[in-house]
Scaffold this motif. Sequence first.
Motif, PDB file in Angstrom:
ATOM      1  N   PHE A  45     -38.593 -78.991  18.012  1.00 19.06           N
ATOM      2  CA  PHE A  45     -39.527 -79.102  16.897  1.00 19.06           C
ATOM      3  C   PHE A  45     -40.984 -79.098  17.364  1.00 19.06           C
ATOM      4  O   PHE A  45     -41.860 -78.586  16.667  1.00 19.06           O
ATOM      5  CB  PHE A  45     -39.222 -80.343  16.047  1.00 19.06           C
ATOM      6  CG  PHE A  45     -38.036 -80.146  15.150  1.00 19.06           C
ATOM      7  CD1 PHE A  45     -38.136 -79.385  13.988  1.00 19.06           C
ATOM      8  CD2 PHE A  45     -36.808 -80.695  15.473  1.00 19.06           C
ATOM      9  CE1 PHE A  45     -37.044 -79.187  13.170  1.00 19.06           C
ATOM     10  CE2 PHE A  45     -35.703 -80.504  14.646  1.00 19.06           C
ATOM     11  CZ  PHE A  45     -35.819 -79.746  13.494  1.00 19.06           C
ATOM     12  N   GLY A  46     -41.251 -79.661  18.531  1.00 23.38           N
ATOM     13  CA  GLY A  46     -42.605 -79.613  19.086  1.00 23.38           C
ATOM     14  C   GLY A  46     -43.062 -78.177  19.315  1.00 23.38           C
ATOM     15  O   GLY A  46     -44.147 -77.772  18.887  1.00 23.38           O
ATOM     16  N   TYR A  47     -42.207 -77.386  19.975  1.00 25.03           N
ATOM     17  CA  TYR A  47     -42.534 -75.976  20.201  1.00 25.03           C
ATOM     18  C   TYR A  47     -42.598 -75.200  18.888  1.00 25.03           C
ATOM     19  O   TYR A  47     -43.446 -74.323  18.711  1.00 25.03           O
ATOM     20  CB  TYR A  47     -41.492 -75.315  21.114  1.00 25.03           C
ATOM     21  CG  TYR A  47     -41.538 -75.751  22.554  1.00 25.03           C
ATOM     22  CD1 TYR A  47     -42.730 -75.912  23.240  1.00 25.03           C
ATOM     23  CD2 TYR A  47     -40.356 -75.986  23.254  1.00 25.03           C
ATOM     24  CE1 TYR A  47     -42.752 -76.300  24.563  1.00 25.03           C
ATOM     25  CE2 TYR A  47     -40.366 -76.366  24.580  1.00 25.03           C
ATOM     26  CZ  TYR A  47     -41.570 -76.518  25.232  1.00 25.03           C
ATOM     27  OH  TYR A  47     -41.588 -76.902  26.555  1.00 25.03           O
ATOM     28  N   THR A  48     -41.701 -75.504  17.964  1.00 23.29           N
ATOM     29  CA  THR A  48     -41.642 -74.770  16.699  1.00 23.29           C
ATOM     30  C   THR A  48     -42.928 -74.915  15.899  1.00 23.29           C
ATOM     31  O   THR A  48     -43.432 -73.928  15.343  1.00 23.29           O
ATOM     32  CB  THR A  48     -40.430 -75.226  15.861  1.00 23.29           C
ATOM     33  OG1 THR A  48     -39.243 -74.953  16.610  1.00 23.29           O
ATOM     34  CG2 THR A  48     -40.351 -74.503  14.535  1.00 23.29           C
ATOM     35  N   LEU A  49     -43.486 -76.119  15.839  1.00 20.08           N
ATOM     36  CA  LEU A  49     -44.733 -76.309  15.094  1.00 20.08           C
ATOM     37  C   LEU A  49     -45.873 -75.506  15.714  1.00 20.08           C
ATOM     38  O   LEU A  49     -46.678 -74.904  14.999  1.00 20.08           O
ATOM     39  CB  LEU A  49     -45.104 -77.789  15.031  1.00 20.08           C
ATOM     40  CG  LEU A  49     -44.246 -78.658  14.137  1.00 20.08           C
ATOM     41  CD1 LEU A  49     -44.737 -80.103  14.172  1.00 20.08           C
ATOM     42  CD2 LEU A  49     -44.238 -78.155  12.699  1.00 20.08           C
ATOM     43  N   THR A  50     -45.943 -75.482  17.029  1.00 21.63           N
ATOM     44  CA  THR A  50     -46.990 -74.706  17.695  1.00 21.63           C
ATOM     45  C   THR A  50     -46.752 -73.216  17.502  1.00 21.63           C
ATOM     46  O   THR A  50     -47.690 -72.464  17.196  1.00 21.63           O
ATOM     47  CB  THR A  50     -47.053 -75.058  19.188  1.00 21.63           C
ATOM     48  OG1 THR A  50     -47.353 -76.448  19.307  1.00 21.63           O
ATOM     49  CG2 THR A  50     -48.108 -74.247  19.912  1.00 21.63           C
ATOM     50  N   LEU A  51     -45.514 -72.785  17.660  1.00 21.48           N
ATOM     51  CA  LEU A  51     -45.183 -71.369  17.438  1.00 21.48           C
ATOM     52  C   LEU A  51     -45.606 -70.915  16.040  1.00 21.48           C
ATOM     53  O   LEU A  51     -46.188 -69.846  15.877  1.00 21.48           O
ATOM     54  CB  LEU A  51     -43.673 -71.149  17.576  1.00 21.48           C
ATOM     55  CG  LEU A  51     -43.138 -70.721  18.915  1.00 21.48           C
ATOM     56  CD1 LEU A  51     -41.615 -70.736  18.893  1.00 21.48           C
ATOM     57  CD2 LEU A  51     -43.643 -69.366  19.313  1.00 21.48           C
ATOM     58  N   ARG A  52     -45.313 -71.744  15.065  1.00 18.95           N
ATOM     59  CA  ARG A  52     -45.634 -71.413  13.677  1.00 18.95           C
ATOM     60  C   ARG A  52     -47.125 -71.152  13.507  1.00 18.95           C
ATOM     61  O   ARG A  52     -47.528 -70.164  12.905  1.00 18.95           O
ATOM     62  CB  ARG A  52     -45.177 -72.547  12.759  1.00 18.95           C
ATOM     63  CG  ARG A  52     -45.207 -72.196  11.305  1.00 18.95           C
ATOM     64  CD  ARG A  52     -44.638 -73.367  10.474  1.00 18.95           C
ATOM     65  NE  ARG A  52     -45.556 -73.641   9.413  1.00 18.95           N
ATOM     66  CZ  ARG A  52     -46.317 -74.709   9.289  1.00 18.95           C
ATOM     67  NH1 ARG A  52     -46.244 -75.659  10.174  1.00 18.95           N
ATOM     68  NH2 ARG A  52     -47.119 -74.857   8.290  1.00 18.95           N
TER      69      ARG A  52
END
Length: 189
Positions: A94-101
């Motif tokens: 989820f940490g990476y996903t928020l940044t990716l988004r």
Amino acid sequence: MQHDTRDEEHQQHHEHHEHHGQGHGGSSHADHSAHAGHAAHPPGRVGWAMAARATLHCLTGCAIGEILGMVIGTALGWGNTETMVLAIVLAFFFGYTLTLRSILKAGVDFRTAFRVALAADTLSIAVMELIDNGVIVLWPGAMDAQLADALFWGALALSLAVAFVVTTPVNKWMIGRGKGHAVVHRYHH
């Protein structure tokens, strides 16, 4: 404020490349060299507010993953180790996903966005997870607490708060050297 000037220069540089058909999607690594000055804040010039915002962004993804992992593992009756591993994996996800988004919204291709997310968040999430899980492991009875126990939620909330306090100086140091979330700022419009 000098950062505002850098933002304006970044925007003008970006508009220049878009005008000439050199948007982020097809640009080469050399095209991004002008962005380096935007993200490379001199040491000591990065404010605590910027570091706290970067940490809060990271904490949001970590907290979602951590809480979800703890809830799933506890609800399924898993052991402490399995539950903690799931929580850590989901925190990174989820940490990476928020940044990716946020990077993908800027029009960056997925491969580049994924690399930026790894560079921006890996150390921050790792420190946060080490502190967060360390507090839970060291808190008497927290590892055996159930979802209905106040201890479960109290230990989790305190562990995330302590992780935020410890990780903020790490992010300040990284941003001050053009690393961590400074890399993400290159892609914000």
